[in-house]
Design an enzyme around this catalytic site. Structure first.
Site, PDB file in Angstrom:
ATOM      1  N   HIS A 349     -18.310  -5.781   5.478  1.00 53.02           N
ATOM      2  CA  HIS A 349     -17.049  -5.851   6.237  1.00 53.02           C
ATOM      3  C   HIS A 349     -17.180  -6.633   7.540  1.00 53.02           C
ATOM      4  O   HIS A 349     -16.229  -6.694   8.331  1.00 53.02           O
ATOM      5  CB  HIS A 349     -16.570  -4.444   6.575  1.00 53.02           C
ATOM      6  CG  HIS A 349     -16.190  -3.610   5.406  1.00 53.02           C
ATOM      7  ND1 HIS A 349     -14.911  -3.546   4.897  1.00 53.02           N
ATOM      8  CD2 HIS A 349     -16.932  -2.786   4.627  1.00 53.02           C
ATOM      9  CE1 HIS A 349     -14.887  -2.702   3.876  1.00 53.02           C
ATOM     10  NE2 HIS A 349     -16.101  -2.241   3.687  1.00 53.02           N
ATOM     11  N   LYS A 527      -4.974  -3.149  17.379  1.00 55.78           N
ATOM     12  CA  LYS A 527      -6.277  -3.153  16.692  1.00 55.78           C
ATOM     13  C   LYS A 527      -7.331  -2.737  17.717  1.00 55.78           C
ATOM     14  O   LYS A 527      -7.047  -2.635  18.892  1.00 55.78           O
ATOM     15  CB  LYS A 527      -6.599  -4.560  16.140  1.00 55.78           C
ATOM     16  CG  LYS A 527      -6.457  -5.669  17.166  1.00 55.78           C
ATOM     17  CD  LYS A 527      -6.553  -7.060  16.549  1.00 55.78           C
ATOM     18  CE  LYS A 527      -5.341  -7.432  15.725  1.00 55.78           C
ATOM     19  NZ  LYS A 527      -5.715  -8.174  14.497  1.00 55.78           N
ATOM     20  N   ARG A 528      -8.535  -2.488  17.269  1.00 58.02           N
ATOM     21  CA  ARG A 528      -9.601  -2.146  18.213  1.00 58.02           C
ATOM     22  C   ARG A 528      -9.754  -3.288  19.207  1.00 58.02           C
ATOM     23  O   ARG A 528      -9.500  -4.450  18.886  1.00 58.02           O
ATOM     24  CB  ARG A 528     -10.907  -1.896  17.447  1.00 58.02           C
ATOM     25  CG  ARG A 528     -10.942  -0.606  16.667  1.00 58.02           C
ATOM     26  CD  ARG A 528     -10.911   0.602  17.551  1.00 58.02           C
ATOM     27  NE  ARG A 528     -12.084   0.718  18.408  1.00 58.02           N
ATOM     28  CZ  ARG A 528     -13.090   1.599  18.213  1.00 58.02           C
ATOM     29  NH1 ARG A 528     -13.061   2.411  17.172  1.00 58.02           N
ATOM     30  NH2 ARG A 528     -14.114   1.675  19.027  1.00 58.02           N
ATOM     31  N   LYS A 533     -11.490 -10.371  18.765  1.00 56.17           N
ATOM     32  CA  LYS A 533     -10.067 -10.201  18.427  1.00 56.17           C
ATOM     33  C   LYS A 533      -9.173 -10.819  19.519  1.00 56.17           C
ATOM     34  O   LYS A 533      -7.982 -10.991  19.340  1.00 56.17           O
ATOM     35  CB  LYS A 533      -9.782  -8.725  18.213  1.00 56.17           C
ATOM     36  CG  LYS A 533     -10.512  -8.110  17.002  1.00 56.17           C
ATOM     37  CD  LYS A 533     -10.317  -6.604  16.947  1.00 56.17           C
ATOM     38  CE  LYS A 533     -11.126  -5.945  15.841  1.00 56.17           C
ATOM     39  NZ  LYS A 533     -10.577  -6.096  14.477  1.00 56.17           N
ATOM     40  N   THR A 635      -6.343  -6.012   8.128  1.00 57.36           N
ATOM     41  CA  THR A 635      -5.407  -5.351   7.206  1.00 57.36           C
ATOM     42  C   THR A 635      -4.085  -5.088   7.921  1.00 57.36           C
ATOM     43  O   THR A 635      -3.024  -5.052   7.299  1.00 57.36           O
ATOM     44  CB  THR A 635      -6.009  -4.018   6.699  1.00 57.36           C
ATOM     45  OG1 THR A 635      -6.585  -3.318   7.799  1.00 57.36           O
ATOM     46  CG2 THR A 635      -7.061  -4.263   5.634  1.00 57.36           C
ATOM     47  N   LYS A 639       0.099  -5.468   6.805  1.00 56.13           N
ATOM     48  CA  LYS A 639       1.139  -4.459   7.034  1.00 56.13           C
ATOM     49  C   LYS A 639       2.332  -5.076   7.761  1.00 56.13           C
ATOM     50  O   LYS A 639       3.483  -4.810   7.437  1.00 56.13           O
ATOM     51  CB  LYS A 639       0.547  -3.285   7.832  1.00 56.13           C
ATOM     52  CG  LYS A 639      -0.552  -2.539   7.106  1.00 56.13           C
ATOM     53  CD  LYS A 639      -1.423  -1.693   8.019  1.00 56.13           C
ATOM     54  CE  LYS A 639      -2.620  -1.118   7.262  1.00 56.13           C
ATOM     55  NZ  LYS A 639      -3.637  -0.499   8.167  1.00 56.13           N
TER      56      LYS A 639
HETATM   57  C1  LIG Z   1     -22.806   0.433  12.934  1.00 52.48           C
HETATM   58  C2  LIG Z   1     -21.521   0.413  13.695  1.00 52.48           C
HETATM   59  C3  LIG Z   1     -20.400  -0.169  12.865  1.00 52.48           C
HETATM   60  C4  LIG Z   1     -19.348   0.660  12.453  1.00 52.48           C
HETATM   61  C5  LIG Z   1     -18.300   0.116  11.704  1.00 52.48           C
HETATM   62  C6  LIG Z   1     -18.343  -1.212  11.359  1.00 52.48           C
HETATM   63  C7  LIG Z   1     -17.219  -1.744  10.504  1.00 52.48           C
HETATM   64  C8  LIG Z   1     -17.724  -2.601   9.418  1.00 52.48           C
HETATM   65  C9  LIG Z   1     -16.278  -2.507  11.313  1.00 52.48           C
HETATM   66  C10 LIG Z   1     -14.964  -2.705  10.603  1.00 52.48           C
HETATM   67  O1  LIG Z   1     -14.142  -1.838  10.601  1.00 52.48           O
HETATM   68  N1  LIG Z   1     -14.784  -3.891  10.027  1.00 52.48           N
HETATM   69  C11 LIG Z   1     -13.457  -4.269   9.601  1.00 52.48           C
HETATM   70  O2  LIG Z   1     -13.302  -3.930   8.224  1.00 52.48           O
HETATM   71  C12 LIG Z   1     -11.977  -4.211   7.770  1.00 52.48           C
HETATM   72  C13 LIG Z   1     -11.846  -3.699   6.347  1.00 52.48           C
HETATM   73  O3  LIG Z   1     -12.531  -4.535   5.471  1.00 52.48           O
HETATM   74  C14 LIG Z   1     -11.629  -5.691   7.900  1.00 52.48           C
HETATM   75  O4  LIG Z   1     -10.304  -5.898   7.519  1.00 52.48           O
HETATM   76  C15 LIG Z   1     -11.853  -6.167   9.330  1.00 52.48           C
HETATM   77  O5  LIG Z   1     -11.685  -7.560   9.415  1.00 52.48           O
HETATM   78  C16 LIG Z   1     -13.245  -5.780   9.806  1.00 52.48           C
HETATM   79  O6  LIG Z   1     -13.431  -6.079  11.191  1.00 52.48           O
HETATM   80  C17 LIG Z   1     -19.368  -2.042  11.742  1.00 52.48           C
HETATM   81  C18 LIG Z   1     -20.421  -1.492  12.510  1.00 52.48           C
END
Ligand SMILES: CCc1ccc([C@H](C)CC(=O)N[C@@H]2O[C@H](CO)[C@@H](O)[C@H](O)[C@H]2O)cc1
Length: 788
Positions: A349, A527-528, A533, A635, A639
């Protein structure tokens, strides 16, 4: 007895007998719980039938392993999927309550950070709607993502405590519990590795039914809670050591106490690894127990079990499944590895280097010694078949969870076409060359039940009136709306729905001292908070617009409300500075008597799933402005398009596919693409050059540096005019140009609404039902079945 009366009686029965409350003294929460229990009653039968049918049909099951499930509220979703909304509305109306008010009493299940967690929740609902036998496995955090508030414009975090009240949607399963070990040592007994953990906790299951559209099928979300082997040490208590007596329990519960609030930075904390192993190990035990209750030949496992790893967070599943098959089920190591690989698949992701998990071998040896041995064996086995290639799963004393997940998966997927392509060219270049058939794309999607049908009833009603309601589970039927873009009457009603949603949101804001003009353009970035971003690009453009309006107050300006929403990881200083700046600019601009009728900034605190459901239906402009090559998919962008908002964005993530489907003429594109970004970053002084070339940008930055919005924002100005890794300065001029194009388009109401209708009509492909069917066909080889 009409269905409504039966439903009504069940609500009143639960109020009295489940909650022990008589109508006269019932609080809003009591009514909400009574309704929840009555709705839940109507889920149990299809739930049991689904489980029974899967067993009877010896169906292949999908297991979705995720550290996060950003579910939000469940009552409205379940009521909509069971088609009970109108009945509930009538019943509560008759009881003298506003159903919307009762529904708003439910706390969000905030068991996730952002995109990854919400995607998992959309996937569960789609798998149920499709009738794909599946389980979600995760952690039952006592505290989800922190509650955000602002103090003098700065983010404050407070514990989230969704479980400090009755949780109507879970069933405790004390009989489904597993002992999960950590640490200790591995002894070789007659050539067999025997791992003796030095500590252990109990993983206890809590099940939540996930009902699909029209209640035809329901799958299970099984969340694990950590419990001590023995709850209470009476001996120590009697010795007066009260803390000692409760220590074991406190320690054990720590594992499922709280969600790590980072969504892009791998903190590499010991507790985080314990969390990852805890739920992964419990889930694999449960999966093998269920398989063995039906079959005895483990070679059948890949035929009956598909395990999806939601990013690398459950990647320890590779070594753990090999351990279970080899150490406990006595399969030969290479067979165990092969069977495991054919069960496992991994979704990436993010390409952000800081988000790619790596665990020190020291920590892995200490916490999971047997797994470290197996990682060495798996790595050696993989390298043996590719001696000359650098595809190691270990490097500089770390275990690399990306290569490990890749090596132990039969399929690896990205989440948008661009992202998958970049995976092949960057982080997994060598592995892709070695396994050219392994990486596939599955562009993300969102569930139309929550994000259109439930969140935007005005638009849904209009669509159903125009094309029937089959679109709700066959979203590409929205295409039938295309001709209606040229129908003035339909455009009128489409705009009226958006207008009414905006009025609702304006009401919500005014109740929170953020008065906005419902006739202004609602421009939304939710978004975060993260540098890639580029919320700081958005606020700099807002400042430049404000300055331009002040220069020419009589100009033909389009009134606009800039709406922001989003949390920063507590340890992410720069992101918190961006939040501080946005709030400082909001205070200044909103108080400016010369411009506040033309430009407002609103930043409601504590952005979450429920707030998104309120903001997205009212949005007209969707900000998807990340540095190209950084947002894996997005995503929220999907929406917004589905809800008739136009996108201003870069060629990043799924924006590329949205623009291709809705039409370039219905999308406000700006900025560099992913390859131009790489080239520009190599230009020495690229930011200074851009600022030099654009006086508006220079002036906006000067205003920030000179304290127009208060002190302390030098960090942001230094970054944007210096290193500027995310190319805010270099993309500013074109962003400003695109925003002016937006205003030009917005002035022509008919043209704008026509574009909005076409966005809705051509975004059907972004249903998570389509995404899940892709996983079922290309990765899981699983089939949908109908409950008997
Ligand atoms: C280890 C800490 C950590 C925690 C969560 C993450 C996630 C992968 C971050 C995340 O939410 N990524 C997002 O995933 C979405 C679903 O596929 C995508 O639409 C977003 O572009 C992406 O930033 C990375 C690293």
């Amino acid at each position: 007895m009409s269905a409504t009366n039966g439903f009504r009686d069940d609500i009143l029965r639960h109020l009295k007998y489940s909650l022990g409350k008589d109508e006269a003294h019932a609080q809003r929460t009591d009514w909400r719980l009574a309704l929840s229990f009555a709705v839940r009653d109507r889920i149990v039968d299809p739930w049991f039938a689904s489980t029974r049918t899967a067993y009877a049909r010896q169906a292949k099951r999908v297991y979705y392993l995720s550290m996060e499930f950003l579910i939000g509220r469940l009552l409205e979703d379940a009521t909509v999927n069971l088609g009970l909304m109108d009945q509930a509305d009538a019943i509560f109306d008759e009881l003298g309550f506003d159903l919307k008010d009762v529904l708003s009493d439910e706390p969000d299940a905030a068991l996730g950070n952002g995109g990854l967690g919400r995607l998992a929740a959309c996937f569960l609902e789609s798998m149920s709607t499709i009738g794909c036998p599946a389980y979600g496995y995760g952690i039952r955090y006592e505290h989800g993502l922190f509650k955000q508030s602002f103090h003098e414009g700065r983010q404050m975090e407070a514990p989230e405590d969704w479980l400090n009240q009755i949780h109507a949607w879970e069933f405790e399963r004390p009989e489904s519990a597993f002992r999960i070990g950590f640490g200790g040592e591995v002894r070789d007994e007659h050539g067999r590795a025997v791992w003796t953990p030095s500590e252990a906790v109990i993983a206890e299951a809590y099940d939540t039914p996930i009902i699909g559209w029209q209640g035809r099928w329901a799958n299970t979300l099984r969340l694990w809670a950590a419990k001590p082997e023995n709850m209470f040490d009476l001996g120590r208590f009697n010795a007066g050591d009260f803390y000692g007596a409760a220590e074991a329990e406190a320690l054990a519960r720590t594992i499922s106490r709280v969600l790590y609030p980072d969504d892009t930075t791998d903190e590499g904390k010991r507790l985080r690894l314990k969390q990852e192993f805890f739920f992964t190990a419990a889930s694999l035990r449960d999966i093998l127990r269920r398989f063995k209750s039906e079959y005895s030949d483990l070679n059948l496992l890949p035929k009956k079990v598909a395990i999806q790893l939601n990013d690398t967070h459950p990647a320890i599943a590779g070594p753990e499944l090999v351990r279970l098959l080899h150490d406990e089920q006595n399969l030969a190591l290479e067979d165990a590895i092969a069977i495991a690989r054919n069960c496992l698949s991994y979704t990436n992701h993010t390409l952000l280097p800081e988000a790619l998990e790596r665990w020190s071998e020291g920590l892995m040896w200490d916490l999971l010694p047997r797994h470290m041995q197996l990682i060495e064996a798996i790595d050696a086995d993989h390298q043996r078949s590719h001696p000359d290639r650098k595809v190691a799963m270990r490097g500089d004393g770390d275990v690399l969870m990306g290569p490990l997940a890749f090596g132990m998966a039969h399929k690896v997927n990205g989440v948008s076409a661009l992202h998958t392509d970049l995976m092949k060219k960057t982080v997994f270049e060598e592995l892709h060359r070695l396994h050219p058939e392994r990486i596939v794309n599955q562009t993300n999607g969102v569930t139309p039940r929550r994000w259109v049908q439930a969140a935007n009833p005005r638009l849904s009603g209009l669509i159903t009136e125009a094309i029937g309601d089959a679109w709700i589970e066959d979203l590409e039927q929205l295409e039938k709306l295309v001709p209606l873009a040229d129908d003035a009457a339909f455009r009128e009603r489409f705009d009226a729905a958006k207008r009414a949603n905006k009025a609702d949101l304006a009401q919500y804001f005014s109740e929170r001292d953020m008065p906005v003009d419902p006739d202004a353009m609602f421009d939304v970035q939710i978004k975060r908070i993260h540098e890639y971003k580029r919320q700081h690009l958005n606020i700099l453009e807002t400042i430049a617009l404000w300055q331009a309006i002040r220069d020419d107050p009589q100009g033909d300006w389009v009134p606009r409300v800039k709406i922001f929403g989003g949390k920063a990881a507590p340890g992410y200083f720069f992101a918190k500075e961006i939040i501080h700046l946005i709030n400082a600019v909001a205070d200044k601009i909103n108080a400016d008597p010369d411009t506040s009728h033309l430009l407002k900034v609103a930043y409601p605190a504590n952005y979450n799933v429920t707030l998104a459901e309120r903001l997205i239906p009212a949005a007209e402009l969707s900000e998807q402005i990340s540095t190209a090559g950084k947002e894996a998919s997005g995503t929220g962008n999907m929406k917004f398009s589905l809800n008739g908002a136009l996108t201003i964005g870069t060629l990043d993530g799924a924006n590329v596919e949205i623009r291709n489907l809705v039409g370039a003429e219905n999308f406000f594109l700006f900025g560099m693409d992913a390859s131009e970004v790489v080239a520009r970053r190599a230009v020495e002084g690229h930011a200074a050059q851009a600022i030099e070339a654009d006086p508006r940008l220079a002036r906006a930055l000067d205003a920030v540096r000179s304290g127009t919005f208060g002190e302390g924002f030098e960090g942001i100005v230094d970054n944007v005019s210096g290193h500027d890794y995310f190319l805010v300065a270099s993309d500013f001029t074109d962003f400003y140009r695109a925003q002016r194009d937006v205003e030009t388009a917005y002035r022509d109401r008919d043209a704008w609404i026509r574009m909005a209708v076409l966005n809705t009509a051509r975004s059907g492909w972004f249903s998570s039902d389509r995404t899940i069917r892709g996983y079922m066909d290309d990765i899981w080889h699983a089939r949908a079945i109908a409950a008997e």
